[in-house]
Design an enzyme around this catalytic site. Structure first.
Site, PDB file in Angstrom:
ATOM      1  N   CYS A 236      -5.490   7.937  37.066  1.00 34.77           N
ATOM      2  CA  CYS A 236      -4.949   9.698  36.740  1.00 34.77           C
ATOM      3  C   CYS A 236      -5.692  10.525  35.848  1.00 34.77           C
ATOM      4  O   CYS A 236      -5.859   9.406  34.077  1.00 34.77           O
ATOM      5  CB  CYS A 236      -3.107   9.765  36.371  1.00 34.77           C
ATOM      6  SG  CYS A 236      -2.278   8.831  36.792  1.00 34.77           S
ATOM      7  N   VAL A 237      -5.755  11.557  36.220  1.00 37.12           N
ATOM      8  CA  VAL A 237      -6.582  12.752  34.773  1.00 37.12           C
ATOM      9  C   VAL A 237      -5.508  13.793  34.912  1.00 37.12           C
ATOM     10  O   VAL A 237      -4.739  15.039  36.524  1.00 37.12           O
ATOM     11  CB  VAL A 237      -7.818  12.836  35.664  1.00 37.12           C
ATOM     12  CG1 VAL A 237      -8.503  13.939  35.013  1.00 37.12           C
ATOM     13  CG2 VAL A 237      -8.840  11.582  36.045  1.00 37.12           C
TER      14      VAL A 237
ATOM     15  N   GLN B   8     -14.566  17.566  36.133  1.00 36.69           N
ATOM     16  CA  GLN B   8     -15.476  16.840  35.626  1.00 36.69           C
ATOM     17  C   GLN B   8     -16.240  15.139  34.825  1.00 36.69           C
ATOM     18  O   GLN B   8     -16.828  15.341  34.185  1.00 36.69           O
ATOM     19  CB  GLN B   8     -14.888  17.707  33.468  1.00 36.69           C
ATOM     20  CG  GLN B   8     -14.029  18.948  33.888  1.00 36.69           C
ATOM     21  CD  GLN B   8     -14.016  19.125  31.884  1.00 36.69           C
ATOM     22  OE1 GLN B   8     -14.039  18.939  30.854  1.00 36.69           O
ATOM     23  NE2 GLN B   8     -12.087  19.883  32.290  1.00 36.69           N
ATOM     24  N   GLY B   9     -16.287  15.105  36.452  1.00 34.58           N
ATOM     25  CA  GLY B   9     -16.310  14.217  35.411  1.00 34.58           C
ATOM     26  C   GLY B   9     -15.589  12.705  35.135  1.00 34.58           C
ATOM     27  O   GLY B   9     -15.962  11.412  35.054  1.00 34.58           O
TER      28      GLY B   9
ATOM     29  N   TYR C 181     -13.905   8.229  46.488  1.00 34.28           N
ATOM     30  CA  TYR C 181     -14.366   6.282  45.944  1.00 34.28           C
ATOM     31  C   TYR C 181     -15.759   6.283  47.666  1.00 34.28           C
ATOM     32  O   TYR C 181     -16.139   5.236  47.339  1.00 34.28           O
ATOM     33  CB  TYR C 181     -12.810   5.995  46.865  1.00 34.28           C
ATOM     34  CG  TYR C 181     -11.160   6.314  45.563  1.00 34.28           C
ATOM     35  CD1 TYR C 181     -12.223   6.553  44.965  1.00 34.28           C
ATOM     36  CD2 TYR C 181     -10.189   6.609  46.643  1.00 34.28           C
ATOM     37  CE1 TYR C 181     -11.096   6.744  43.793  1.00 34.28           C
ATOM     38  CE2 TYR C 181      -9.438   6.579  45.606  1.00 34.28           C
ATOM     39  CZ  TYR C 181      -9.840   7.193  44.188  1.00 34.28           C
ATOM     40  OH  TYR C 181      -8.825   7.466  43.120  1.00 34.28           O
TER      41      TYR C 181
END
Length: 291
Positions: free
Chosen positions: A219-220, A227-228, A264
């Protein structure tokens, strides 16, 4: 240190009595199996009592797992000087590492809950679900983070680095989280959670060949996306899997999430075709990476 675990299951389970290694970072442990069988006619069950002899684990800096201590979200981040270089990864304005205190476990749980309902998190009804899910996931993260019976889980977090002028607390710093779990294939399985017909007697062998890594809960938060953060956090998880001497890692991905599938795929993950039909109902793919 002697760790004793009691497992109660219907039927009869046969465990291998081989001496195997429980891999820890820079450590080796010998598992000594002892079994105590007790018949209970009223429940028609067998109780397996397993004893695992493990070395004492070195204490991590600033690690605080006290359940009675109240959460203090104003606490600052640990200094990079206190961390082993293998236990952290710096990129851009962020640092990926293993969660090290209850406040980080709780914030990880909240990030997962908020991401799950991010399109509806202003709804009062959804807010109650987020609160409940956060509490449940917080307890689950703490439970999984304790090594049990050869299984372990790393809760990895990505934090915004402090600067000379700005010092952030845990809530302000965390931008992402992911789990890396160590698991073992059950008898008859060729991939995780495969639906197979088990005989009455089941084999469970804690061998290096049966060990694998499983990545979950990537999760981000919205402001930190593109932003990598996700890709670097995933790379760090794979690095930790290598340090744990795992040779393969798996993860699930939503079939409709083409963006995640593209990421992925670039990192070398491939779809396990033999698992696709089994996961079709849940609209998931099982991905595999040899490391």
């Amino acid at each position: 240190m002697m760790l004793t675990i009691t497992v109660t299951k219907p039927g009869l389970v046969r465990f291998s009595h081989d001496r195997t290694r429980c891999s820890q970072k820079f450590d080796r442990a010998t598992c000594v199996w002892s079994m105590k069988m007790e018949s209970k006619n009223s429940h028609n069950r067998m109780i397996e009592e397993l004893s695992v002899e493990l070395p004492k684990q070195p204490s991590l800096p600033h690690l605080d797992l006290s359940r009675d201590r109240p959460l203090q979200f104003n606490r600052g981040q640990p200094s990079n000087k206190d961390l082993d270089p293998d236990d952290m990864f710096e990129f851009g304005g962020y640092i990926a590492r293993q969660a090290m205190c209850d406040e980080e476990y709780w914030t990880s749980a909240y990030v997962r809950a908020a991401t799950r309902w991010e399109d509806r998190n202003n709804d009062k009804y959804v807010q109650s679900h987020i609160k409940k899910y956060t509490e449940q996931e917080f307890n689950e993260i703490k439970r999984r983070s304790n090594i049990q019976f050869g299984y372990k889980c790393r809760c990895i977090v990505t934090m915004t680095k402090d600067s000379k002028d700005v010092k952030r607390n845990v809530l302000q710093s965390m931008v992402g989280t992911v789990d890396l779990r160590t698991r073992y294939m059950m008898d008859g399985e060729t991939f995780p959670e495969q639906l197979v017909k088990h005989s009455e007697f089941k084999d469970f062998k804690m061998t290096r060949e049966n060990r694998y890594g499983y990545i979950a809960n990537l999760c981000v938060i919205k402001p930190a996306r593109c932003q990598g953060v996700g890709s670097n956090m995933l790379q760090f998880a794979i690095k930790q899997a290598k340090l744990d001497e795992l040779e393969r890692v798996y993860m699930h991905v939503d079939r409709k999430n083409k963006k995640a599938q593209g990421l992925y795929n670039k990192m070398g993950f491939q779809i396990v075709e033999s698992a696709s039909a089994q996961l079709e109902k849940d609209q998931l793919y099982l991905l595999y990476l040899k490391i």
